[in-house]
Design a protein around this motif. Structure first.
Motif, PDB file in Angstrom:
ATOM      1  N   GLY A 158      -0.372  22.685  -4.198  1.00 33.22           N
ATOM      2  CA  GLY A 158      -0.178  23.522  -3.125  1.00 33.22           C
ATOM      3  C   GLY A 158       1.252  23.347  -2.554  1.00 33.22           C
ATOM      4  O   GLY A 158       2.076  22.769  -3.042  1.00 33.22           O
ATOM      5  N   ARG A 159       1.444  24.313  -1.403  1.00 34.78           N
ATOM      6  CA  ARG A 159       2.599  24.240  -0.599  1.00 34.78           C
ATOM      7  C   ARG A 159       2.760  22.954   0.158  1.00 34.78           C
ATOM      8  O   ARG A 159       1.610  22.304   0.691  1.00 34.78           O
ATOM      9  CB  ARG A 159       2.480  25.404   0.392  1.00 34.78           C
ATOM     10  N   GLU A 160       3.948  22.901   0.792  1.00 32.85           N
ATOM     11  CA  GLU A 160       4.159  21.372   1.627  1.00 32.85           C
ATOM     12  C   GLU A 160       3.279  21.400   2.842  1.00 32.85           C
ATOM     13  O   GLU A 160       3.462  22.413   3.703  1.00 32.85           O
ATOM     14  CB  GLU A 160       5.633  21.401   1.808  1.00 32.85           C
ATOM     15  N   ARG A 161       2.736  20.338   3.018  1.00 28.69           N
ATOM     16  CA  ARG A 161       2.005  19.846   4.358  1.00 28.69           C
ATOM     17  C   ARG A 161       2.239  18.507   4.910  1.00 28.69           C
ATOM     18  O   ARG A 161       2.051  17.444   4.107  1.00 28.69           O
ATOM     19  CB  ARG A 161       0.502  20.083   4.158  1.00 28.69           C
ATOM     20  N   SER A 162       2.820  18.462   5.859  1.00 31.82           N
ATOM     21  CA  SER A 162       3.282  17.193   6.435  1.00 31.82           C
ATOM     22  C   SER A 162       2.007  16.596   7.100  1.00 31.82           C
ATOM     23  O   SER A 162       1.518  17.465   8.189  1.00 31.82           O
ATOM     24  CB  SER A 162       4.537  17.199   7.097  1.00 31.82           C
ATOM     25  N   ARG A 163       1.862  15.491   7.217  1.00 33.66           N
ATOM     26  CA  ARG A 163       1.013  14.657   8.354  1.00 33.66           C
ATOM     27  C   ARG A 163       1.795  14.574   9.511  1.00 33.66           C
ATOM     28  O   ARG A 163       3.020  14.252   9.812  1.00 33.66           O
ATOM     29  CB  ARG A 163       0.529  13.108   7.824  1.00 33.66           C
ATOM     30  N   ASN A 164       1.051  14.440  10.761  1.00 31.28           N
ATOM     31  CA  ASN A 164       1.669  14.079  11.811  1.00 31.28           C
ATOM     32  C   ASN A 164       2.110  12.478  11.945  1.00 31.28           C
ATOM     33  O   ASN A 164       1.259  11.556  11.514  1.00 31.28           O
ATOM     34  CB  ASN A 164       0.630  14.247  12.865  1.00 31.28           C
ATOM     35  N   SER A 165       3.195  12.455  12.470  1.00 33.12           N
ATOM     36  CA  SER A 165       3.969  11.119  12.452  1.00 33.12           C
ATOM     37  C   SER A 165       3.338  10.165  13.104  1.00 33.12           C
ATOM     38  O   SER A 165       3.230   8.922  12.781  1.00 33.12           O
ATOM     39  CB  SER A 165       5.318  11.328  13.064  1.00 33.12           C
ATOM     40  N   SER A 190       0.840  -1.191  -0.010  1.00 30.55           N
ATOM     41  CA  SER A 190      -0.001   0.085   0.082  1.00 30.55           C
ATOM     42  C   SER A 190       0.888   1.252   0.058  1.00 30.55           C
ATOM     43  O   SER A 190       1.832   1.333   0.676  1.00 30.55           O
ATOM     44  CB  SER A 190      -0.712   0.085   1.094  1.00 30.55           C
ATOM     45  N   GLY A 191       0.269   2.387  -0.678  1.00 28.66           N
ATOM     46  CA  GLY A 191       0.981   3.585  -0.450  1.00 28.66           C
ATOM     47  C   GLY A 191       0.524   4.339   0.622  1.00 28.66           C
ATOM     48  O   GLY A 191      -0.686   4.171   1.117  1.00 28.66           O
ATOM     49  N   VAL A 192       1.414   5.115   1.506  1.00 28.15           N
ATOM     50  CA  VAL A 192       0.842   5.705   2.294  1.00 28.15           C
ATOM     51  C   VAL A 192       1.287   7.274   2.446  1.00 28.15           C
ATOM     52  O   VAL A 192       2.635   7.832   2.242  1.00 28.15           O
ATOM     53  CB  VAL A 192       1.565   5.302   3.738  1.00 28.15           C
ATOM     54  N   ASN A 193       0.346   8.393   2.198  1.00 21.75           N
ATOM     55  CA  ASN A 193       0.833   9.552   2.227  1.00 21.75           C
ATOM     56  C   ASN A 193       1.548  10.167   3.395  1.00 21.75           C
ATOM     57  O   ASN A 193       0.665  10.096   4.444  1.00 21.75           O
ATOM     58  CB  ASN A 193      -0.682  10.465   1.675  1.00 21.75           C
ATOM     59  N   ILE A 194       2.415  10.874   3.454  1.00 29.09           N
ATOM     60  CA  ILE A 194       3.484  11.275   4.664  1.00 29.09           C
ATOM     61  C   ILE A 194       3.382  12.992   4.290  1.00 29.09           C
ATOM     62  O   ILE A 194       3.453  13.442   5.451  1.00 29.09           O
ATOM     63  CB  ILE A 194       4.491  10.550   4.625  1.00 29.09           C
ATOM     64  N   MET A 195       2.785  13.402   3.176  1.00 28.15           N
ATOM     65  CA  MET A 195       3.113  14.918   3.048  1.00 28.15           C
ATOM     66  C   MET A 195       2.449  15.160   1.538  1.00 28.15           C
ATOM     67  O   MET A 195       2.108  14.269   0.834  1.00 28.15           O
ATOM     68  CB  MET A 195       4.309  15.428   2.980  1.00 28.15           C
ATOM     69  N   PHE A 196       1.778  16.529   1.528  1.00 27.91           N
ATOM     70  CA  PHE A 196       1.182  16.866   0.338  1.00 27.91           C
ATOM     71  C   PHE A 196       1.998  18.056  -0.114  1.00 27.91           C
ATOM     72  O   PHE A 196       2.319  18.935   0.660  1.00 27.91           O
ATOM     73  CB  PHE A 196      -0.061  17.115   0.553  1.00 27.91           C
ATOM     74  N   GLY A 197       2.011  18.355  -1.408  1.00 30.22           N
ATOM     75  CA  GLY A 197       2.390  19.634  -2.013  1.00 30.22           C
ATOM     76  C   GLY A 197       3.840  19.731  -2.140  1.00 30.22           C
ATOM     77  O   GLY A 197       4.605  18.894  -1.902  1.00 30.22           O
ATOM     78  N   CYS A 198       4.415  20.809  -2.618  1.00 28.43           N
ATOM     79  CA  CYS A 198       5.873  21.324  -2.874  1.00 28.43           C
ATOM     80  C   CYS A 198       6.219  22.567  -2.620  1.00 28.43           C
ATOM     81  O   CYS A 198       5.195  23.524  -3.109  1.00 28.43           O
ATOM     82  CB  CYS A 198       6.233  20.518  -4.313  1.00 28.43           C
ATOM     83  N   ASN A 199       7.303  22.848  -2.226  1.00 35.36           N
ATOM     84  CA  ASN A 199       7.691  24.313  -2.162  1.00 35.36           C
ATOM     85  C   ASN A 199       8.838  24.524  -2.795  1.00 35.36           C
ATOM     86  O   ASN A 199       9.502  25.689  -2.959  1.00 35.36           O
ATOM     87  CB  ASN A 199       8.449  24.498  -0.799  1.00 35.36           C
ATOM     88  N   ASN A 200       9.321  23.647  -4.089  1.00 34.89           N
ATOM     89  CA  ASN A 200      10.499  23.974  -4.496  1.00 34.89           C
ATOM     90  C   ASN A 200      10.439  24.798  -5.800  1.00 34.89           C
ATOM     91  O   ASN A 200      11.108  25.339  -6.155  1.00 34.89           O
ATOM     92  CB  ASN A 200      11.110  22.398  -4.992  1.00 34.89           C
ATOM     93  N   PHE A 201       9.344  24.674  -6.618  1.00 35.57           N
ATOM     94  CA  PHE A 201       9.012  25.735  -7.601  1.00 35.57           C
ATOM     95  C   PHE A 201      10.156  25.464  -8.638  1.00 35.57           C
ATOM     96  O   PHE A 201      10.856  26.675  -9.106  1.00 35.57           O
ATOM     97  CB  PHE A 201       8.871  27.122  -7.080  1.00 35.57           C
ATOM     98  N   CYS A 202      10.560  24.290  -9.167  1.00 34.50           N
ATOM     99  CA  CYS A 202      11.203  24.389 -10.326  1.00 34.50           C
ATOM    100  C   CYS A 202      10.495  24.787 -11.392  1.00 34.50           C
ATOM    101  O   CYS A 202       9.341  24.894 -11.550  1.00 34.50           O
ATOM    102  CB  CYS A 202      11.472  22.716 -10.629  1.00 34.50           C
ATOM    103  N   THR A 203      11.256  25.567 -12.319  1.00 30.65           N
ATOM    104  CA  THR A 203      10.620  26.452 -13.270  1.00 30.65           C
ATOM    105  C   THR A 203       9.818  25.606 -14.406  1.00 30.65           C
ATOM    106  O   THR A 203       9.091  26.296 -14.964  1.00 30.65           O
ATOM    107  CB  THR A 203      11.872  27.323 -13.948  1.00 30.65           C
ATOM    108  N   TYR A 204      10.060  24.302 -14.697  1.00 32.93           N
ATOM    109  CA  TYR A 204       9.398  23.610 -15.568  1.00 32.93           C
ATOM    110  C   TYR A 204       7.929  23.066 -15.096  1.00 32.93           C
ATOM    111  O   TYR A 204       7.310  22.525 -15.727  1.00 32.93           O
ATOM    112  CB  TYR A 204       9.982  22.517 -16.077  1.00 32.93           C
ATOM    113  N   CYS A 205       8.042  23.005 -13.806  1.00 33.48           N
ATOM    114  CA  CYS A 205       6.872  22.089 -13.012  1.00 33.48           C
ATOM    115  C   CYS A 205       5.547  23.044 -12.554  1.00 33.48           C
ATOM    116  O   CYS A 205       5.710  23.948 -11.768  1.00 33.48           O
ATOM    117  CB  CYS A 205       7.736  21.636 -11.976  1.00 33.48           C
ATOM    118  N   ILE A 206       4.553  22.391 -12.800  1.00 35.10           N
ATOM    119  CA  ILE A 206       3.312  22.976 -12.513  1.00 35.10           C
ATOM    120  C   ILE A 206       2.909  22.421 -10.985  1.00 35.10           C
ATOM    121  O   ILE A 206       1.970  22.853 -10.378  1.00 35.10           O
ATOM    122  CB  ILE A 206       2.187  22.569 -13.567  1.00 35.10           C
ATOM    123  N   VAL A 207       3.400  21.496 -10.421  1.00 37.74           N
ATOM    124  CA  VAL A 207       2.829  20.759  -9.332  1.00 37.74           C
ATOM    125  C   VAL A 207       2.726  21.835  -8.076  1.00 37.74           C
ATOM    126  O   VAL A 207       1.717  21.502  -7.486  1.00 37.74           O
ATOM    127  CB  VAL A 207       3.832  19.659  -8.908  1.00 37.74           C
TER     128      VAL A 207
END
Length: 477
Positions: free
Chosen positions: A207-214, A185-202
C-alpha cells in the motif's frame, strides 16, 4: 448481544485483546482433549519488516495459549508469513504447501494460515482456492492486527477464511509481540511505499506510505529500553519519507534525534534509505551521534542512468556516486551496503560496466546482488526488451565478483583494531565462542560464554576472514 458486535470497544487494540481471550478459551478445550498444549509454528519469508510482523503473530499466538514449536510437520497450527518480491519466493511457499498436503490428509485437525505480501495478489488467492483448499486462513498485509479475531473464526467456523484488504489507514501497533532477541528489536515507523519502481510489487501489496505518530514510536522504544533492549532498528520501505502526511509532521532526521535521547538505547539502526531523498540533515545527524550505527543500506539497483530511468528510481549514476562519496567523506568509518539487480529489461554490457564502475568507485562494504525477477503486475514485466538468461549468467558473476572483492578489501581495513561488539548468540559451530555484531553490521566470533549475550564488549579484531572476523575480548565497554 455478543460483545464483538457492540459499541463497548474503545479501540481496535481492546477488540483484539478480547479475541485473544476468546481464542484462549477455545484452546483450553482443545488442550483438555489432546492432553497437551496446542502447538504453533511460524515461518517467515522475506525482509526485516516481515520478520517484525512474525514477532507480532507469535506474540498473539503465545498470549492466546499456543506453545511454539520448531517442528513444522507436527505443529497443530502452521503460519507462513510470505514474501512476493521475487517469483521464487512464491514458488517456495507453494512447495512448502505441497509438502504439507499429505500431512493434512493424515491429520485433518492441523490448521494452516497464509499471510503477508504474497496474499495481496489476486492470482495467488485464486490459485489457493483452486489447488490448496486445505488452507484454513488467508489474510494480507493491511489487517495483520486482526490475527486473533481471524484465528478465533477459523476454529469456530471450520471453513476457509479469506480476509484481504486492498488498503487501510489504520495502524495498530500495541498488541503483544514475541521478540526473537531480548536485547534488540525492530520498530515499525512507517508502512507502504509511494515510489513505484517499475520492477517492484511492494507498493501494490504493502500500500501507500503511512507514517506512525512519533510520540507513539518513542513511547514504544522507551518501553523496549525498560525491558532491556539495547539496539533498535527503525523499519520502513523508505525511512527518508517518514513524516509526510502526518498532522504534526517531523522529518526522519528529527525522529532519529528523539530516539537518540531514549535512555538505555545504545545502538540505532534503520532501513531502508532511498537515495533520491537522503538529506544532508540525515548525514549530519548520523555523523554527530555515537548511538547511530556506522552502517547505511543505500540501494543502487543499477549504475546505469539509462536503466535507473527505466526503473523509475529518480536519480542518476552521477548523483548516486556524489551522495555516497559525500557520506564516506563526512562519516569515514561508515559501511555502505546496497542492492543491485542484474538483467533488468534493456540492460546491455555497457550498462553492467556502469554498475561495476559505481561498485568500484563507492567501494561497497557488501551488496545483495539479485537476478531481475519478472513480477506480474509491475510495469517492467510488460517491457518487450527482456534480456536472455545467457546474458544474466555472464554478467551476474562479473557484478558479484566485483562486490565481493570490494567487500573483502573494506573488511580487512579493520584488522587489528579494537571495536565495540554487541554479543548476540553462542557460536553455532563452536560452543566455546560467541558471535556478535559490529556497529558496521559485520560479524565477529570470539571466546566467551552465554553470560555475554546481550552485552556490548570491546573486541580486538585479530583475523579477517573476508566477510567476518575472529577476535579477542579486551573488556566491557
Amino acid at each position: 448481544m455478543e460483545k464483538e458486535h457492540s459499541d463497548l470497544f474503545t479501540n481496535e487494540t481492546e477488540r483484539q485483546l478480547y479475541y485473544i481471550e476468546k481464542l484462549n478459551a477455545v484452546l483450553k478445550e482443545k488442550e483438555a482433549l489432546l492432553g497437551r498444549k496446542v502447538t504453533c509454528h511460524v515461518t517467515t519469508f522475506g525482509c526485516q519488516m516481515n520478520a517484525r510482523d512474525s514477532e507480532k503473530l507469535l506474540g498473539i499466538l503465545k498470549n492466546a495459549g499456543f506453545l511454539e514449536t520448531d517442528d513444522e510437520e507436527n505443529a497443530d497450527f502452521v503460519i507462513f508469513n510470505t514474501c512476493t518480491v521475487r517469483d521464487n519466493a512464491n514458488q517456495r511457499v507453494y512447495g512448502r504447501l505441497g509438502a504439507l498436503k499429505s500431512i493434512v490428509k493424515k491429520n485433518p485437525d492441523k490448521k494452516i494460515a497464509l499471510c503477508g505480501c504474497m496474499m495481496q495478489e489476486n492470482s495467488v488467492i485464486e490459485k489457493l482456492r483452486k489447488s490448496y483448499g486445505f488452507v484454513n486462513l488467508i489474510f494480507g498485509t493491511h489487517n495483520l492486527f486482526k490475527f486473533a479475531e481471524l484465528c478465533y473464526r477459523m476454529y469456530e467456523e471450520g471453513e476457509m477464511i479469506i480476509d484481504i484488504w486492498d488498503k487501510t489507514d489504520e495502524i495498530v501497533e500495541d498488541l503483544p509481540v514475541e521478540r526473537k532477541y531480548s536485547f534488540k528489536s525492530g520498530v515499525n515507523i512507517m508502512f507502504g511505499c509511494n515510489n513505484f519502481c517499475t520492477y517492484c510489487i511492494v507498493p501494490y501489496v504493502r500500500g501507500r506510505e503511512r507514517s506512525r505518530n512519533s510520540i507513539e514510536i518513542i513511547r514504544e522504544i522507551e518501553k523496549l529500553a525498560k525491558d532491556g533492549v539495547k539496539e533498535v532498528m527503525l523499519l520502513g520501505q523508505n525511512v527518508n519519507s517518514y513524516g509526510k502526511g502526518l498532522e504534526n509532521e517531523i522529518s526522519f532526521p528529527e525522529l532519529l534525534k528523539e530516539v537518540c535521547k531514549v535512555e538505555g538505547i545504545e545502538r540505532i539502526r534503520f532501513m531502508t534509505s532511498h537515495p533520491k531523498d537522503l538529506s544532508d540533515e540525515l548525514i549530519e545527524v548520523m555523523k554527530s551521534s555515537d548511538k547511530i550505527c556506522r552502517h547505511l543500506h543505500l540501494p543502487l539497483q543499477s549504475g546505469s542512468t539509462k536503466i535507473l530511468t527505466a526503473m523509475n528510481r529518480r536519480y542518476t549514476k552521477e548523483s548516486y556516486v556524489e551522495l555516497a562519496l559525500k557520506i564516506r567523506n563526512e562519516i569515514p568509518d561508515i559501511a555502505i551496503t546496497s542492492d543491485i539487480i542484474v538483467g533488468f529489461p534493456g540492460e546491455t554490457k555497457e550498462d553492467i560496466d556502469d554498475t561495476i564502475d559505481v561498485i568500484n568507485t563507492v567501494s561497497f562494504d557488501g551488496a545483495f546482488t539479485f537476478v531481475y525477477s519478472k513480477r506480474t503486475g509491475t510495469p517492467a514485466a510488460g517491457m518487450d526488451n527482456q534480456v536472455s538468461e545467457e546474458f544474466v549468467r555472464t554478467h551476474f558473476d562479473r557484478v558479484l565478483k566485483t562486490v565481493q572483492d570490494n567487500a573483502k578489501a573494506q573488511a580487512h581495513k579493520k584488522t587489528g583494531r579494537t571495536e565495540k561488539v554487541l554479543v548476540e548468540e553462542i557460536n553455532e559451530h563452536d560452543s566455546s565462542m560467541v558471535t556478535g555484531r559490529l556497529s558496521n553490521n559485520l560479524i565477529v566470533h570470539f571466546k566467551g560464554d552465554k553470560s555475554l549475550i546481550g552485552t556490548i564488549v570491546n573486541v580486538k579484531l585479530n583475523e579477517c576472514k573476508d566477510f567476518y572476523y575472529y577476535g579477542e575480548m579486551i573488556g566491557d565497554c
